[in-house]
Design an enzyme around this catalytic site. Structure first.
Site, short mmCIF file in Angstrom:
data_model
loop_
_atom_site.label_atom_id
_atom_site.label_comp_id
_atom_site.label_asym_id
_atom_site.label_seq_id
_atom_site.Cartn_x
_atom_site.Cartn_y
_atom_site.Cartn_z
N GLU A 55 1.40 -0.48 -5.12
CA GLU A 55 0.19 0.26 -5.16
C GLU A 55 0.46 1.53 -5.13
O GLU A 55 0.10 2.31 -4.16
CB GLU A 55 -0.88 -0.13 -4.05
CG GLU A 55 -2.13 0.46 -4.30
CD GLU A 55 -2.41 1.88 -3.66
OE1 GLU A 55 -3.50 2.52 -3.78
OE2 GLU A 55 -1.45 2.08 -2.68
N ASP A 83 0.87 -1.29 0.02
CA ASP A 83 0.05 -0.08 -0.15
C ASP A 83 0.93 1.21 0.03
O ASP A 83 1.94 1.41 0.75
CB ASP A 83 -0.84 -0.16 1.15
CG ASP A 83 -1.94 0.99 1.37
OD1 ASP A 83 -2.71 0.88 0.36
OD2 ASP A 83 -1.89 1.71 1.98
O1 LIG Z 1 -3.10 7.04 -1.08
P1 LIG Z 1 -3.73 6.11 -2.07
O2 LIG Z 1 -4.82 6.39 -3.02
O3 LIG Z 1 -2.42 5.36 -2.58
O4 LIG Z 1 -4.24 4.80 -1.08
C1 LIG Z 1 -3.90 3.69 -0.67
O5 LIG Z 1 -3.38 4.29 0.83
C2 LIG Z 1 -4.54 4.54 1.70
C3 LIG Z 1 -3.78 4.92 3.10
O6 LIG Z 1 -3.45 3.66 3.38
C4 LIG Z 1 -5.86 3.72 1.76
O7 LIG Z 1 -6.76 4.51 2.40
C5 LIG Z 1 -7.73 3.92 2.91
O8 LIG Z 1 -7.39 3.55 4.35
C6 LIG Z 1 -7.12 4.50 5.06
C7 LIG Z 1 -6.70 4.43 6.56
O9 LIG Z 1 -7.59 3.74 7.04
C8 LIG Z 1 -8.28 5.73 4.98
O10 LIG Z 1 -8.04 6.73 5.96
C9 LIG Z 1 -8.87 6.01 3.64
O11 LIG Z 1 -9.93 6.73 3.67
C10 LIG Z 1 -9.04 4.63 3.03
O12 LIG Z 1 -9.31 4.95 1.63
C11 LIG Z 1 -6.20 3.29 0.22
O13 LIG Z 1 -7.44 2.35 0.37
C12 LIG Z 1 -4.95 2.61 -0.40
O14 LIG Z 1 -5.33 2.08 -1.84
#
Ligand SMILES: O=P(O)(O)O[C@H]1O[C@H](CO)[C@@H](O[C@H]2O[C@H](CO)[C@@H](O)[C@H](O)[C@H]2O)[C@H](O)[C@H]1O
Length: 646
Positions: free
Chosen positions: A406, A377
């Site tokens: 990712e 992630d």
């Molecule tokens: O920032 P990205 O678009 O690369 O997204 C990735 O990382 C995010 C953070 O880990 C993740 O976000 C999800 O988890 C967060 C933490 O719980 C939360 O605050 C966000 O609302 C949620 O979308 C995302 O899924 C991942 O792909």
């Protein structure tokens, strides 16, 4: 610097940034190496390709072939996982040069007394290399070379094929020059051919309003295997933070019953090495990994290096987090996105060695459960050299471990992560829709040096991305996007069951899902069947049967009569499997038109044209012409034709 070598080795390919980074291959691949290699003047030269696996002491060598215009090439096959080294060596070959001179002068009618005497030194060198029987033969030849009375025999032997072969086999390599040593990392096949299915284990229960468990997931494995997926990716399975927990649809305050976001890792129940209690325990997870393996499915885990405010690390290792002047810790951001429920690790902390070691131990911990595939992630928000270190440390012990980056970030950032060691990468395919966009993007991935290190993984959707073209889209559009992903790229994935059931409700104005599973448990009818699922299953089966679809780089786009049709030719390295894929980009109307058949690439065709077999319908056609007619309906908007030459 004084250098006596007379051969220059230039423009060695493939290589990345002058050897700063390694190129990538999979077991069984050939590495085809080319270079411009040139001596001064007209002397005969030789060059060889040297290679060895990191566990081998000695280099093997293969002679390079001249391709004209001072270009040379040779290949070697990589048979084991891990690093291989390769380099080139070139030298003026005085023995071959002497023989060449003798032949040329003879043709010119010259007498060669002193040339024969000159040749004695090369025969003497050879005598030290050949068998005892051949030694006697060479001794005889040396006597002839020195004896004017044996001129005829001497000339015959001097120009013989036998001597030529000996010279080639036993080169003296005088003043040989060597190129820089380059590296290729060899992965198992899954690194470049994989079919991913993502779902949230907590939504796996057959009963509404009940938290899913690993045991529920087990019951879904046969369905996923039947659809042809080989990698089952779970968002984080760890305890979810309770402090600053987010509510449904990304609201920043959660209600009592809200289950939180799986990426907000850590609570009083544990952190990155613990399992969310409602999913099951370690034993259940191990069993699930084993059951999946029995069906040829690997479980891919999420590596999300961040912590919820109540993660045990926060109190046990405050030095791993950066405090603001007021003593609080800043929550994470990926502007403009705000992640109020997590804080980032402070990678520049003085205690970075302990932090990095701990993060590494998380990966090793889950490997001990049998997990070898990791979806990482947000890797672009952590230092590149951290990933380089972590991935190489893991691969030293587990060369079969694979890491998917990712990062939907800037192109250079995504490329850099791949160069630093990620095995696969997410891509912009999710937003490439028109024929021009798709052609341009795939051409960039496969025809630039990205093909050497960037292994694309095409996802039509993810829990984060509900792309505009899928919002409210019909079944045909879903089939089109899956068919495009699955034939353009050898690694693909979908976020299901949202995809198969075509749930596309959006959270306006964003490209996000309404009631997204990131923020709540959803209930799915896991027994549902539809036309889309049948198509996905069929396409996956075709991918498994056809090596041409198990690699990404052998692709050539074909001209089509108009932009609602995209067509491309794909082949495997041995040119045994040759496919022509035609996809309609119109999900609402029938599309028909002519496409240009790639006759020049398909290779020699004898007799009655080519036999074209549609792998979806099993119907066959015979094509003779350059331009051929196709017609696609929205319910089956693609053809995957096998090209047969009988
Ligand atoms: O920032 P990205 O678009 O690369 O997204 C990735 O990382 C995010 C953070 O880990 C993740 O976000 C999800 O988890 C967060 C933490 O719980 C939360 O605050 C966000 O609302 C949620 O979308 C995302 O899924 C991942 O792909």
């Amino acid at each position: 610097m004084l250098r006596q070598q007379r051969v220059v080795i230039d423009n060695v390919q493939p290589q990345l940034d002058s050897g700063e980074f390694f190129i990538k291959r999979i077991v069984g691949d050939k590495v085809h190496v080319t270079a411009d290699i040139l001596p001064d003047g007209h002397d005969v030269m030789q060059a060889e390709l040297l290679y060895r696996h990191e566990k081998e002491k000695n280099f093997s060598d293969v002679r390079m072939q001249h391709q004209g215009n001072d270009a040379y090439s040779a290949s070697f096959q990589v048979k084991r996982q891990g690093f291989y080294e390769y380099k080139l060596r070139g030298w003026v070959d005085y023995a071959l040069n002497w023989q060449h001179g003798v032949e040329a002068k003879l043709k010119d009618g010259q007498h060669l007394k002193s040339e024969l005497l000159d040749g004695v030194q090369y025969l003497k060198y050879l005598s030290k290399k050949v068998s005892d029987k051949d030694k006697d033969r060479l001794k005889k030849w040396i006597d002839q070379f020195k004896d004017p009375g044996k001129y005829e025999e001497a000339v015959k032997n001097a120009t013989s094929e036998k001597l030529h072969k000996w010279f080639l086999k036993h080169p003296q390599r005088v003043l040989a020059n060597e190129s820089k040593t380059l590296q290729v990392y060899v992965d198992r096949k899954k690194a470049s051919f994989s079919t991913w299915y993502e779902f949230f284990p907590r939504s796996s229960s057959p009963k509404p309003n009940v938290h899913g468990t690993f045991k529920d997931c087990e019951t879904l494995l046969p369905r996923i295997a039947k659809m042809g997926f080989d990698t089952l990716y779970f968002p984080p399975i760890h305890p979810i933070g309770e402090v600053n927990r987010k509510g449904k649809n990304n609201t920043v305050t959660a209600k009592e019953e809200d289950s939180g976001v799986p990426w907000a890792i850590g609570s009083k129940h544990g952190g990155h090495k613990s399992i969310h209690p409602e999913l099951g325990d370690e034993k259940d997870f191990k069993k699930l990994v084993k059951k999946a393996k029995e069906l040829d499915i690997e479980i891919a885990m999420d590596i999300a290096f961040q912590a919820a405010p109540d993660h045990p690390y926060i109190t046990e290792h405050p030095e791993w987090f950066r405090k603001r002047p007021d003593g609080t810790i800043q929550y994470a951001e990926n502007p403009p996105k705000k992640y109020q429920d997590i804080v980032n690790f402070y990678f520049e902390t003085k205690a970075y060695k302990e932090l990095w070691e701990e993060l590494k131990s998380i990966v090793f911990y889950w490997i001990s459960f049998g997990v070898k595939v990791f979806r990482v992630d947000n890797p672009h928000t952590k230092p590149y050299y951290f990933w380089n270190w972590l991935i190489s440390e893991v691969k030293k012990e587990y060369p079969d471990a694979l890491f998917l980056a990712e990062a939907f970030s800037r192109p250079r950032v995504m490329q850099q992560l791949a160069k630093q060691g990620f095995s696969q990468s997410y891509t912009y395919f999710t937003w490439r829709v028109s024929k021009h966009e798709l052609t341009e993007y795939v051409t960039e991935l496969t025809q630039t040096d990205m093909k050497e290190y960037y292994r694309p993984n095409f996802w039509p959707n993810t829990p984060d991305i509900n792309p505009y073209h899928l919002q409210g889209a019909n079944e045909s559009m879903h089939i089109i996007r899956y068919a495009l992903a699955a034939t353009l790229s050898s690694s693909i994935g979908i976020y299901g069951p949202v995809y198969e059931y075509m749930v596309t409700d959006q959270l306006p104005p964003k490209e996000e899902y309404l009631d997204c599973e990131k923020y709540e448990i959803r209930h799915w009818d896991w027994t549902l069947e539809n036309n889309l699922i049948r198509h996905i299953t069929k396409i996956n089966a075709i991918r498994h049967q056809h090596p041409a679809l198990q690699q990404t780089n052998n692709i050539k786009f074909c001209a089509t009569q108009h932009d609602n049709l995209i067509a491309f030719y794909k082949w495997d390295d041995d040119l045994i499997d040759q496919l022509l894929v035609v996809i309609s980009l119109d999900s609402n109307h029938m599309q028909q038109g002519h496409i240009q058949f790639p006759w020049h690439d398909v290779g020699p065709v004898y007799g009655n044209g080519v036999r074209i077999k549609d792998l979806v319908t099993n119907r066959e056609f015979r094509w003779h012409d350059e331009w051929n007619f196709v017609e696609l309906q929205p319910n089956v908007p693609f053809h995957i034709f096998q090209i047969l030459k009988d």
